[in-house]
Design a protein around this motif. Structure first.
Motif, PDB file in Angstrom:
ATOM      1  N   PHE A  15      14.078 -11.112  19.185  1.00 55.25           N
ATOM      2  CA  PHE A  15      15.125 -10.142  18.862  1.00 55.25           C
ATOM      3  C   PHE A  15      14.992  -8.809  19.600  1.00 55.25           C
ATOM      4  CE2 PHE A  15      17.116  -6.722  16.437  1.00 55.25           C
ATOM      5  CZ  PHE A  15      18.424  -7.187  16.415  1.00 55.25           C
ATOM      6  N   GLU A  16      13.792  -8.234  19.592  1.00 50.70           N
ATOM      7  CA  GLU A  16      13.645  -6.907  20.209  1.00 50.70           C
ATOM      8  C   GLU A  16      14.014  -6.933  21.677  1.00 50.70           C
ATOM      9  OE1 GLU A  16      10.288  -4.397  19.494  1.00 50.70           O
ATOM     10  OE2 GLU A  16      10.200  -5.032  17.392  1.00 50.70           O
ATOM     11  N   LYS A  17      13.452  -7.908  22.409  1.00 49.64           N
ATOM     12  CA  LYS A  17      13.744  -8.059  23.840  1.00 49.64           C
ATOM     13  C   LYS A  17      15.231  -8.282  24.086  1.00 49.64           C
ATOM     14  CE  LYS A  17      10.207 -10.291  26.678  1.00 49.64           C
ATOM     15  NZ  LYS A  17       9.731 -11.622  27.060  1.00 49.64           N
ATOM     16  N   ASP A  18      15.794  -9.265  23.371  1.00 51.68           N
ATOM     17  CA  ASP A  18      17.188  -9.635  23.604  1.00 51.68           C
ATOM     18  C   ASP A  18      18.137  -8.522  23.188  1.00 51.68           C
ATOM     19  OD1 ASP A  18      16.252 -12.005  24.600  1.00 51.68           O
ATOM     20  OD2 ASP A  18      16.898 -13.240  22.908  1.00 51.68           O
ATOM     21  N   ASN A  19      17.814  -7.853  22.097  1.00 54.23           N
ATOM     22  CA  ASN A  19      18.671  -6.762  21.634  1.00 54.23           C
ATOM     23  C   ASN A  19      18.644  -5.601  22.628  1.00 54.23           C
ATOM     24  OD1 ASN A  19      20.443  -5.797  19.544  1.00 54.23           O
ATOM     25  ND2 ASN A  19      18.829  -4.339  18.991  1.00 54.23           N
ATOM     26  N   GLU A  24      25.807  -8.741  26.595  1.00 54.78           N
ATOM     27  CA  GLU A  24      26.286  -9.279  27.875  1.00 54.78           C
ATOM     28  C   GLU A  24      25.163  -9.884  28.704  1.00 54.78           C
ATOM     29  OE1 GLU A  24      28.905  -6.566  29.891  1.00 54.78           O
ATOM     30  OE2 GLU A  24      30.128  -6.363  28.079  1.00 54.78           O
ATOM     31  N   GLY A  25      24.042  -9.169  28.826  1.00 57.23           N
ATOM     32  CA  GLY A  25      22.916  -9.676  29.593  1.00 57.23           C
ATOM     33  C   GLY A  25      22.340 -10.939  28.974  1.00 57.23           C
ATOM     34  N   THR A  26      22.265 -10.967  27.662  1.00 58.95           N
ATOM     35  CA  THR A  26      21.725 -12.137  26.971  1.00 58.95           C
ATOM     36  C   THR A  26      22.689 -13.317  27.103  1.00 58.95           C
ATOM     37  OG1 THR A  26      20.488 -10.701  25.480  1.00 58.95           O
ATOM     38  CG2 THR A  26      20.845 -12.962  24.740  1.00 58.95           C
ATOM     39  N   PHE A  27      23.983 -13.024  27.102  1.00 60.73           N
ATOM     40  CA  PHE A  27      24.971 -14.088  27.287  1.00 60.73           C
ATOM     41  C   PHE A  27      24.815 -14.744  28.662  1.00 60.73           C
ATOM     42  CE2 PHE A  27      29.035 -16.037  28.226  1.00 60.73           C
ATOM     43  CZ  PHE A  27      29.261 -16.758  27.071  1.00 60.73           C
ATOM     44  N   VAL A  28      24.513 -13.935  29.685  1.00 61.75           N
ATOM     45  CA  VAL A  28      24.298 -14.476  31.034  1.00 61.75           C
ATOM     46  C   VAL A  28      23.106 -15.437  31.023  1.00 61.75           C
ATOM     47  CG1 VAL A  28      23.616 -13.905  33.400  1.00 61.75           C
ATOM     48  CG2 VAL A  28      25.387 -12.554  32.251  1.00 61.75           C
ATOM     49  N   TRP A  29      22.019 -15.050  30.348  1.00 63.49           N
ATOM     50  CA  TRP A  29      20.850 -15.939  30.236  1.00 63.49           C
ATOM     51  C   TRP A  29      21.215 -17.227  29.516  1.00 63.49           C
ATOM     52  CZ3 TRP A  29      16.087 -16.015  32.322  1.00 63.49           C
ATOM     53  CH2 TRP A  29      15.647 -14.841  32.967  1.00 63.49           C
ATOM     54  N   PHE A  30      22.009 -17.091  28.463  1.00 64.02           N
ATOM     55  CA  PHE A  30      22.462 -18.261  27.702  1.00 64.02           C
ATOM     56  C   PHE A  30      23.219 -19.226  28.620  1.00 64.02           C
ATOM     57  CE2 PHE A  30      26.235 -19.955  25.399  1.00 64.02           C
ATOM     58  CZ  PHE A  30      25.591 -20.919  24.639  1.00 64.02           C
ATOM     59  N   THR A  31      24.128 -18.697  29.431  1.00 56.06           N
ATOM     60  CA  THR A  31      24.917 -19.577  30.303  1.00 56.06           C
ATOM     61  C   THR A  31      24.030 -20.229  31.367  1.00 56.06           C
ATOM     62  OG1 THR A  31      25.573 -17.787  31.785  1.00 56.06           O
ATOM     63  CG2 THR A  31      27.073 -18.299  29.969  1.00 56.06           C
ATOM     64  N   GLU A  32      22.976 -19.526  31.805  1.00 52.98           N
ATOM     65  CA  GLU A  32      22.047 -20.152  32.751  1.00 52.98           C
ATOM     66  C   GLU A  32      21.342 -21.340  32.109  1.00 52.98           C
ATOM     67  OE1 GLU A  32      19.425 -17.469  34.802  1.00 52.98           O
ATOM     68  OE2 GLU A  32      21.101 -16.188  35.401  1.00 52.98           O
ATOM     69  N   VAL A  61      21.225 -18.961  19.212  1.00 56.83           N
ATOM     70  CA  VAL A  61      20.827 -18.362  17.945  1.00 56.83           C
ATOM     71  C   VAL A  61      20.446 -16.888  18.134  1.00 56.83           C
ATOM     72  CG1 VAL A  61      18.880 -18.442  16.313  1.00 56.83           C
ATOM     73  CG2 VAL A  61      20.184 -20.506  16.792  1.00 56.83           C
ATOM     74  N   SER A  62      19.776 -16.586  19.243  1.00 58.77           N
ATOM     75  CA  SER A  62      19.401 -15.202  19.510  1.00 58.77           C
ATOM     76  C   SER A  62      20.648 -14.343  19.754  1.00 58.77           C
ATOM     77  CB  SER A  62      18.441 -15.125  20.708  1.00 58.77           C
ATOM     78  OG  SER A  62      17.850 -13.848  20.748  1.00 58.77           O
ATOM     79  N   LEU A  63      21.608 -14.899  20.499  1.00 56.53           N
ATOM     80  CA  LEU A  63      22.876 -14.198  20.718  1.00 56.53           C
ATOM     81  C   LEU A  63      23.558 -13.891  19.384  1.00 56.53           C
ATOM     82  CD1 LEU A  63      24.964 -15.837  23.583  1.00 56.53           C
ATOM     83  CD2 LEU A  63      24.478 -13.403  23.280  1.00 56.53           C
ATOM     84  N   ALA A  64      23.571 -14.880  18.504  1.00 62.32           N
ATOM     85  CA  ALA A  64      24.178 -14.685  17.184  1.00 62.32           C
ATOM     86  C   ALA A  64      23.486 -13.526  16.460  1.00 62.32           C
ATOM     87  CB  ALA A  64      24.082 -15.964  16.354  1.00 62.32           C
ATOM     88  N   SER A  65      22.161 -13.470  16.550  1.00 60.52           N
ATOM     89  CA  SER A  65      21.424 -12.395  15.872  1.00 60.52           C
ATOM     90  C   SER A  65      21.782 -11.029  16.423  1.00 60.52           C
ATOM     91  CB  SER A  65      19.916 -12.606  15.989  1.00 60.52           C
ATOM     92  OG  SER A  65      19.537 -13.759  15.282  1.00 60.52           O
ATOM     93  N   ILE A  66      21.872 -10.912  17.756  1.00 63.40           N
ATOM     94  CA  ILE A  66      22.197  -9.578  18.278  1.00 63.40           C
ATOM     95  C   ILE A  66      23.665  -9.231  18.043  1.00 63.40           C
ATOM     96  CG2 ILE A  66      20.236  -9.450  19.870  1.00 63.40           C
ATOM     97  CD1 ILE A  66      21.967 -10.022  22.154  1.00 63.40           C
TER      98      ILE A  66
END
Ligand SMILES: [Zn+2]
Length: 95
Positions: A15-19, A24-32, A61-66
């Protein structure tokens, strides 16, 4: 493991890192990760499939949390069947 517990576990780990990275940045990682899953599906490699499904789920799940979405609550829309036709299995037209 319950969805709530998995979301809590992933939150504890990332959470801390992803938040900090932001939605947007985390979404890019998700799509990768989704792209890596696509490759594993094409290769039909069972070991890679297991890994990539886990990674895609963890990023989702991490995206959902942030985004402050409780997945345990949000999946309730499927509890009584398909949200459109209300059936199990779904009888909606495929076209
Ligand atoms: Zn349906």
């Amino acid at each position: 493991m319950e969805i709530e517990d998995f979301q809590g576990l992933i939150k504890e780990i990332y959470f801390e890192k992803d938040n900090r990275r932001g939605v947007e940045g985390t979404f890019v990682w998700f799509t990768e990760e989704v792209g890596e899953l696509a490759r594993a599906i094409r290769e039909n490699n069972q070991a890679r499939l297991r890994e990539e499904f886990a990674d895609v789920l963890a990023w989702l799940v991490s995206l959902a949390s942030i985004c402050k979405v409780d997945l345990e609550e949000s999946v309730e829309k499927y509890l009584s069947g398909c949200p459109k036709c209300g059936q199990k299995p779904c009888v909606c037209s495929e076209s």
